[in-house]
Design an enzyme around this catalytic site. Structure first.
Site, PDB file in Angstrom:
ATOM      1  N   CYS A 288      14.985  -8.213  -7.545  1.00  0.00           N
ATOM      2  CA  CYS A 288      16.192  -7.955  -6.727  1.00  0.00           C
ATOM      3  C   CYS A 288      16.031  -6.670  -5.917  1.00  0.00           C
ATOM      4  O   CYS A 288      15.972  -5.571  -6.480  1.00  0.00           O
ATOM      5  CB  CYS A 288      17.408  -7.877  -7.658  1.00  0.00           C
ATOM      6  SG  CYS A 288      18.906  -7.269  -6.863  1.00  0.00           S
ATOM      7  N   CYS A 291      18.959  -4.207  -6.126  1.00  0.00           N
ATOM      8  CA  CYS A 291      18.960  -3.558  -7.453  1.00  0.00           C
ATOM      9  C   CYS A 291      18.061  -2.324  -7.424  1.00  0.00           C
ATOM     10  O   CYS A 291      18.407  -1.275  -7.986  1.00  0.00           O
ATOM     11  CB  CYS A 291      18.476  -4.532  -8.524  1.00  0.00           C
ATOM     12  SG  CYS A 291      19.558  -5.969  -8.771  1.00  0.00           S
TER      13      CYS A 291
END
Length: 364
Positions: A288, A291
Site C-alpha cells: 500500500c 500506507c
C-alpha cells in the site's frame, strides 16, 4: 545518545514497569527523587506496607474490673463423689440425711472442715442426690475453694438439670474466680428457677463486670471487623495495582506495537482498558503506497502521545484480525476505548488522523 545505552535504559524501564518496588532501592534514591520532582507518584514500598499492617494489629486493652473478692484458685485433688450405680436403700437415705444434719450443725458452729467430712459421708451413702452435692458445694464456697465447689455443682446439675442451688453455687464460685460472664449466666438461670435475695446480691457484684467484658468484646469485634475490611481493601488495591503493572508491562510507551494475531491484539486492548488508555488500530499492507506515506506520521504521533497505545496490523500477516474488523481498504485507523470502537479514519488523511488523535488522547 549511544544506542547501547539507550537499549539498556529501555530494558531498565521495562523492568521498572513490572516491578516498581525497585525504586525503593537506596542506590536509586537519586532517580526516585528526580521522578518525584517531575510530579510522579511513587508506589508505596511493600516493606513499609507490611509494617503498617503489623502496626494495625489490635491488642486487647485491660478492662477495669472490680475484682476485690476474687480468690486464688484451689488445686486440691478431686473430692469423693460416690458410686452412682449403687442401689440406695431407705436405710442409706436416712443415714445420709442424719449425716447432712450433722454437717449443717458443724457449719453453724464454723467447723467447715468437719462439715465437709459429714456431708461427704452423706454423699457416699446417697451419691445420686443433687441436693447433697449442691450442699457440699456451698460449704466449699465458704472455705474459699471455688474449683471444688464447681465440681460438686456440676455433678448436682448433671443429676438434676433444674437444680437452682447447683446453678446458684456454681455462679457464685465462678465469680470468686473472676469468670464474670459465666457467673452471670449461671446466676440468671438460678434466678429463673428459684430466685432468692442471695442470688440478687451476688448478681449486683457480677453484672457490672460482665457488662464491661461484653462491651469490650463487642468493641474488639467491631475493631477486628474494621481491620479485616481495611486489609481486604488494601489487598484489593494491591491486586488492582499489580494488574495495572502487568498491563503496563505489555505496553510500549511512545512506540508502535506490531500485531501478528488476534490473541496479541486482544492482549493489548485488555491492557489498554485496564490502564484506561486510548488504543489505536492501524491497518496497513506492504503493497500500500498511501500506507508507506502515512506510517512515519503515525510513528511520530506515538512518540508525541506515549500514553496512547498505537498498534500496527499488516492485513496480510494477520488476516484473522483484518477479517474480524471487516477491513476493506487500507490504511484504516480505528480508535478504541474500553474495548469499543469510538471513531475511525479511513485513508491516508494526515490532518484528520492528527486531529482525532489529539482529540481522544486529550480526553483520556
Amino acid at each position: 545518545m549511544d544506542a547501547a545505552k539507550v537499549a539498556k535504559l529501555n530494558e531498565f524501564i521495562t523492568k521498572l514497569k513490572s516491578n516498581p518496588s525497585i525504586l525503593h532501592n537506596p542506590s536509586l534514591a537519586f532517580f526516585k527523587s528526580y521522578l518525584q520532582s517531575l510530579g510522579a507518584q511513587i508506589p508505596v514500598d511493600p516493606k513499609m506496607e507490611t509494617k503498617e499492617e503489623f502496626d494495625d494489629d489490635i491488642v486487647e486493652s485491660d478492662i477495669e474490673l472490680d475484682d476485690a473478692d476474687v480468690v486464688e484458685p484451689d488445686n486440691d485433688s478431686t473430692q469423693q463423689m460416690g458410686d452412682p450405680s449403687v442401689e440406695v436403700t431407705e436405710e442409706m437415705q436416712d443415714a445420709a440425711q442424719l449425716a447432712k444434719l450433722r454437717a449443717m450443725d458443724a457449719v453453724s458452729e464454723g467447723k467447715l472442715d468437719e462439715a465437709i467430712d459429714h456431708i461427704t459421708e452423706a454423699i457416699m451413702l446417697n451419691p445420686t442426690s443433687a441436693i447433697l452435692k449442691a450442699s457440699r458445694a456451698s460449704i466449699f464456697v465458704k472455705l474459699n475453694k471455688p474449683n471444688a465447689a464447681i465440681r460438686d455443682a456440676n455433678a448436682a446439675i448433671e443429676i438434676n438439670p433444674d437444680s437452682a442451688k447447683g446453678y446458684k453455687i456454681r455462679g457464685t464460685a465462678k465469680a470468686m474466680l473472676g469468670h464474670w460472664e459465666e457467673a452471670a449466666s449461671d446466676l440468671h438461670i438460678a434466678s429463673k428457677l428459684d430466685y432468692d435475695e442471695e442470688i440478687g446480691s451476688v448478681l449486683k457484684k457480677v453484672e457490672p463486670n460482665a457488662r464491661k467484658i461484653e462491651e469490650h468484646h463487642k468493641k474488639y469485634q467491631r475493631l477486628q471487623k474494621e481491620r479485616e475490611m481495611k486489609m481486604a481493601e488494601r489487598e484489593r488495591k494491591r491486586q488492582a495495582e499489580a494488574r495495572e503493572r502487568e498491563a503496563l508491562s505489555a505496553l510500549k510507551d511512545g512506540q508502535v506495537i506490531a500485531i501478528h494475531a488476534a490473541s496479541e491484539l486482544e492482549s493489548k486492548l485488555n491492557a489498554a482498558s485496564k490502564t484506561s488508555r486510548l488504543a489505536i488500530l492501524y491497518f496497513t499492507a506492504t503493497w500500500c503506497g498511501p500506507c508507506r506515506m502515512i506510517s512515519p506520521i503515525y510513528t511520530s504521533l506515538a512518540e508525541k502521545y506515549p500514553k496512547v497505545v498505537f498498534t500496527k496490523i499488516d492485513i496480510d500477516a494477520a488476516r484473522d484480525v483484518a477479517a474480524s474488523w471487516n477491513i476493506s481498504s487500507v490504511p484504516a485507523f480505528f480508535f478504541v476505548r474500553n474495548g469499543k470502537e469510538i471513531d475511525k479514519v479511513v485513508g491516508a488523511d494526515k490532518a484528520a488522523l492528527e486531529k482525532k488523535v489529539a482529540q481522544y488522547a486529550g480526553s483520556a
